[in-house]
Design a protein around this motif. Structure first.
Motif, PDB file in Angstrom:
ATOM      1  N   PHE A   1      -2.656   1.496 -35.352  1.00 43.87           N
ATOM      2  CA  PHE A   1      -3.168   0.338 -34.612  1.00 43.87           C
ATOM      3  C   PHE A   1      -4.674   0.481 -34.470  1.00 43.87           C
ATOM      4  N   ILE A   2      -5.389  -0.593 -34.823  1.00 43.92           N
ATOM      5  CA  ILE A   2      -6.835  -0.595 -34.675  1.00 43.92           C
ATOM      6  C   ILE A   2      -7.270  -1.900 -34.003  1.00 43.92           C
ATOM      7  N   GLY A   3      -8.430  -1.855 -33.386  1.00 46.95           N
ATOM      8  CA  GLY A   3      -9.051  -3.052 -32.852  1.00 46.95           C
ATOM      9  C   GLY A   3     -10.381  -3.260 -33.536  1.00 46.95           C
ATOM     10  N   VAL A   4     -10.714  -4.513 -33.853  1.00 47.37           N
ATOM     11  CA  VAL A   4     -11.987  -4.785 -34.531  1.00 47.37           C
ATOM     12  C   VAL A   4     -12.702  -5.946 -33.852  1.00 47.37           C
ATOM     13  N   LYS A   5     -14.041  -5.921 -33.965  1.00 48.29           N
ATOM     14  CA  LYS A   5     -14.879  -7.019 -33.510  1.00 48.29           C
ATOM     15  C   LYS A   5     -15.746  -7.462 -34.674  1.00 48.29           C
ATOM     16  N   GLY A   6     -15.991  -8.750 -34.761  1.00 45.35           N
ATOM     17  CA  GLY A   6     -16.817  -9.240 -35.857  1.00 45.35           C
ATOM     18  C   GLY A   6     -16.850 -10.751 -35.902  1.00 45.35           C
ATOM     19  N   PHE A   7     -17.095 -11.297 -37.098  1.00 44.90           N
ATOM     20  CA  PHE A   7     -17.140 -12.755 -37.253  1.00 44.90           C
ATOM     21  C   PHE A   7     -16.310 -13.148 -38.472  1.00 44.90           C
ATOM     22  N   VAL A   8     -15.871 -14.392 -38.483  1.00 46.31           N
ATOM     23  CA  VAL A   8     -14.995 -14.877 -39.551  1.00 46.31           C
ATOM     24  C   VAL A   8     -15.834 -15.531 -40.642  1.00 46.31           C
ATOM     25  N   PHE A   9     -15.445 -15.299 -41.887  1.00 47.14           N
ATOM     26  CA  PHE A   9     -16.101 -15.944 -43.031  1.00 47.14           C
ATOM     27  C   PHE A   9     -15.054 -16.121 -44.130  1.00 47.14           C
ATOM     28  N   ARG A  10     -15.455 -16.814 -45.182  1.00 40.87           N
ATOM     29  CA  ARG A  10     -14.574 -17.001 -46.330  1.00 40.87           C
ATOM     30  C   ARG A  10     -15.165 -16.252 -47.525  1.00 40.87           C
ATOM     31  N   THR A  11     -14.355 -15.419 -48.171  1.00 41.96           N
ATOM     32  CA  THR A  11     -14.837 -14.629 -49.304  1.00 41.96           C
ATOM     33  C   THR A  11     -15.045 -15.521 -50.525  1.00 41.96           C
ATOM     34  N   GLN A  12     -15.657 -14.955 -51.564  1.00 48.48           N
ATOM     35  CA  GLN A  12     -15.869 -15.696 -52.810  1.00 48.48           C
ATOM     36  C   GLN A  12     -14.542 -16.093 -53.446  1.00 48.48           C
ATOM     37  N   MET A  13     -13.461 -15.335 -53.126  1.00 46.19           N
ATOM     38  CA  MET A  13     -12.137 -15.673 -53.647  1.00 46.19           C
ATOM     39  C   MET A  13     -11.445 -16.723 -52.785  1.00 46.19           C
ATOM     40  N   GLY A  14     -12.140 -17.161 -51.723  1.00 40.89           N
ATOM     41  CA  GLY A  14     -11.599 -18.228 -50.889  1.00 40.89           C
ATOM     42  C   GLY A  14     -10.702 -17.763 -49.757  1.00 40.89           C
ATOM     43  N   GLU A  15     -10.676 -16.438 -49.490  1.00 42.33           N
ATOM     44  CA  GLU A  15      -9.773 -15.938 -48.446  1.00 42.33           C
ATOM     45  C   GLU A  15     -10.512 -15.815 -47.112  1.00 42.33           C
ATOM     46  N   ILE A  16      -9.913 -16.405 -46.087  1.00 39.17           N
ATOM     47  CA  ILE A  16     -10.476 -16.289 -44.738  1.00 39.17           C
ATOM     48  C   ILE A  16     -10.359 -14.841 -44.290  1.00 39.17           C
ATOM     49  N   SER A  17     -11.475 -14.268 -43.853  1.00 35.88           N
ATOM     50  CA  SER A  17     -11.520 -12.842 -43.532  1.00 35.88           C
ATOM     51  C   SER A  17     -12.390 -12.604 -42.303  1.00 35.88           C
ATOM     52  N   ILE A  18     -12.297 -11.397 -41.772  1.00 37.78           N
ATOM     53  CA  ILE A  18     -13.143 -10.992 -40.646  1.00 37.78           C
ATOM     54  C   ILE A  18     -14.134  -9.952 -41.134  1.00 37.78           C
ATOM     55  N   HIS A  19     -15.408 -10.247 -40.964  1.00 40.76           N
ATOM     56  CA  HIS A  19     -16.457  -9.288 -41.273  1.00 40.76           C
ATOM     57  C   HIS A  19     -16.600  -8.380 -40.045  1.00 40.76           C
ATOM     58  N   VAL A  20     -16.191  -7.121 -40.206  1.00 35.41           N
ATOM     59  CA  VAL A  20     -16.090  -6.206 -39.069  1.00 35.41           C
ATOM     60  C   VAL A  20     -17.459  -5.616 -38.723  1.00 35.41           C
ATOM     61  N   LYS A  21     -17.799  -5.697 -37.450  1.00 39.06           N
ATOM     62  CA  LYS A  21     -19.031  -5.075 -36.966  1.00 39.06           C
ATOM     63  C   LYS A  21     -18.735  -3.803 -36.164  1.00 39.06           C
ATOM     64  N   GLU A  22     -17.535  -3.764 -35.549  1.00 35.19           N
ATOM     65  CA  GLU A  22     -17.108  -2.583 -34.787  1.00 35.19           C
ATOM     66  C   GLU A  22     -15.605  -2.400 -34.990  1.00 35.19           C
TER      67      GLU A  22
END
Length: 576
Positions: free
Chosen positions: A114-135
């Motif tokens: 189990f992990i917890g992450v903080k960051g912002f959401v973006f869409r990759t070049q392949m079109g997949e919604i993802s979270i860019h992790v900052k912590e």
């Protein structure tokens, strides 16, 4: 459990656990983690145009990792689904120390953690919604590896299907088989749908005793226990009917309960000794009204779960938009060609013999008719069918038919070849009720261990007066099976009853030392499969065992002094 009795994966995970603590990282932190979004919410609501979700905090299990040098992709699974994570070394390690990425993330994290992450959401070049992790933060270390299950675009590959594993370790089944969580989510929604209907009519949800001095309300074999302080036997309830009807006597016009009932009977794909039933009792109604109400309730559930009254069940489409009606006699005549009207016990015994149905001398008229119906009629009733007007012997708590004293005002709803619910115009004549109880006592004296007990307090309650009432009980487990297209009751119970888990016999170290075997070699011997001294004594080739031990010692870095071949031979030679 010793280290060498663990699998290689389990040993590695425990080693990672120790290394995390050495680095000053607590693998099981106590502090709150402030989750503010779910994977489903992000996927449903993220907009490239609005660039929303710029500050998300999410937690769940790590279900996949693809390390690509200074950047990695990972997959996080929370209660609502999965979402991709994008993690770079310099984002989570902005200073000179890159250990959090190079060591902790790349080497010490495992699938299932189990992990917890903080960051912002973006869409990759392949079109997949993802979270860019900052912590990111480790929230709980997983010490056992999960079964490997692959999922892509919502399709699961290599699903875990072994029922022994799935039912016994449901906590793992829920993690690796996402469809299982959806079944139980629908189960909850089914109950919510029913509650909405009952509450909208002003009916009161109540709770009645599970431990009862007399197991009443149904014909079934009960579980029995003992209360030490009162020094009396008590029974786990087989039904809650008699208590709910006491509440109608007390002045409530409509009461219902979602109840856990217990019956000490056989187990199969539609029976579990502990099951859930909803029972409802409405004053001033009869069984014809209850038929219409039951139909309305089932249709509402189907619409709330499927958006349609047509529900797939196995190879069939069950249409809850249409309900057939047959009397008990009509149904038996239709599927056997035999008219049972007016038959006595002896006649019915002959019918059963003619139809190849096994019976017992203790069976009365009601049991015999029930056997005929269950074997020769019920399997044919796939589409929703109300079977009504049961013989009086089959229904000890049901009002006699208004036009035929040989019958009762009772119906059952049969769907997909199985009873789904049971309903009566309730018996409220205390003299008739006592006579019925006494008839059940006679059956018990003949050896019927499912015959109903006499509940004199319930008779007393009826003597104070109970208004005309209709009651209905429906099995929540079977209803869930239908609405979720599951073939077995075990698939709709989080923790179905199972036989005790078989565990290998394992001798204590003292047993080995008593046989002359040094204690330091016990773990190695047991890891090689010699769980007992008796198994060890069955070894025929001491040379082969000697080689196994020496190889195991070297491979696992035990640093033990290898025994000689003669010493090993002495271990397995019986002492004279």
């Amino acid at each position: 459990m010793s280290q060498i009795q663990l699998s290689e994966q389990e040993q590695l995970r425990r080693k990672s656990l120790e290394e995390l603590r050495t680095l000053g990282i607590e693998p099981y932190p106590a502090a709150l983690f402030p989750v503010n979004v779910t994977s489903k919410e992000i996927k449903e609501n993220y907009s490239d145009t609005n660039n929303n979700y710029t500050d998300v905090t999410i937690a769940g299990r790590l279900m996949g990792v693809r390390v690509m040098g200074k950047a990695s992709f990972a997959e996080l699974q929370d209660e609502k689904g999965r979402i991709q994570l994008y993690i770079t070394r310099d984002d989570i390690c902005p200073g000179e120390n890159k250990e959090l990425y190079n060591t902790v993330f790349k080497k010490l994290l495992d699938i299932g953690d189990f992990i917890g992450v903080k960051g912002f959401v973006f869409r990759t070049q392949m079109g997949e919604i993802s979270i860019h992790v900052k912590e990111f933060l480790i929230l709980a270390k997983s010490l056992k590896p999960l079964p490997v299950v692959k999922e892509k675009d919502g399709v699961v590959y290599d699903a875990v299907t072994d029922p022994e594993f799935r039912y016994r370790q449901r906590y793992v089944d829920l993690v690796v088989n996402p469809g299982v969580r959806e079944v139980f989510s629908k189960r909850s929604r089914i109950i919510t749908s029913m509650r909405e209907l009952f509450n909208s009519r002003g009916y009161l949800e109540v709770e009645t005793p599970i431990l009862q001095p007399i197991p009443g309300g149904a014909t079934a074999r009960p579980f029995i226990t003992h209360h030490n302080t009162l020094d009396i036997p008590l029974y786990l309830r087989i039904a809650n009917e008699l208590y709910l009807k006491r509440l109608i006597v007390g002045g409530f016009d409509g009461v219902y309960e979602f109840a856990k009932d217990f019956r000490n009977e056989g187990m199969d794909r539609t029976h579990n000794p502990e099951f859930t039933v909803m029972e409802i009792y409405i004053a001033y109604k009869d069984y014809f009204w209850m038929m219409d109400f039951t139909k309305e309730m089932i249709q509402k559930v189907a619409m709330d779960i499927h958006g349609s009254t047509k529900v797939p069940v196995g190879e069939n489409i069950i249409d809850f938009g249409h309900f057939e009606k047959l009397t008990m006699s009509e149904s038996i005549l239709k599927y056997t060609g035999i008219d049972i009207s007016g038959m006595n016990d002896a006649d019915l015994q002959n019918v059963c013999k003619e139809l190849g149905i096994e019976t017992a001398p203790s069976m009365g008229k009601g049991k015999l008719i029930d056997e005929i119906f269950g074997e020769k009629v019920e399997p044919h009733l796939i589409q929703p069918t109300f079977i009504y007007d049961y013989p009086v012997e089959m229904s000890p708590l049901c009002k006699k038919h208004r036009n035929n004293p040989e019958l009762t005002e009772r119906f059952e709803l049969i769907v997909n070849g199985k009873e789904l619910c049971n309903a009566y115009s309730e018996l409220n004549d205390p003299i008739d009720q006592l006579d019925r109880f006494q008839d059940q006592l006679k059956l018990s004296e003949k050896g019927d261990d499912e015959a109903m007990f006499i509940d004199l307090d319930f008779v007393r309650a009826l003597e104070y007066g109970m208004p005309p009432t209709s009651g209905m009980g429906i099995g929540i487990d079977r209803l869930t099976m239908l609405m979720t297209n599951q073939p077995s009751i075990q698939d709709v119970l989080f923790f179905p009853q199972m036989r005790p888990e078989k565990r290998e016999k394992v001798d204590t170290p003292e047993k080995y030392t008593e046989a002359g075997i040094p204690e330091e070699w016990v773990d190695a011997l047991q890891s090689l499969g010699y769980k007992t001294v008796e198994l060890l004594k069955q070894v025929e080739k001491p040379g082969k065992l000697h080689q196994e031990l020496c190889g195991f010692n070297k491979k696992n870095h035990l640093n033990l002094k290898n025994p000689s071949q003669d010493e090993v031979a002495a271990w397995i030679t019986p002492k004279i």
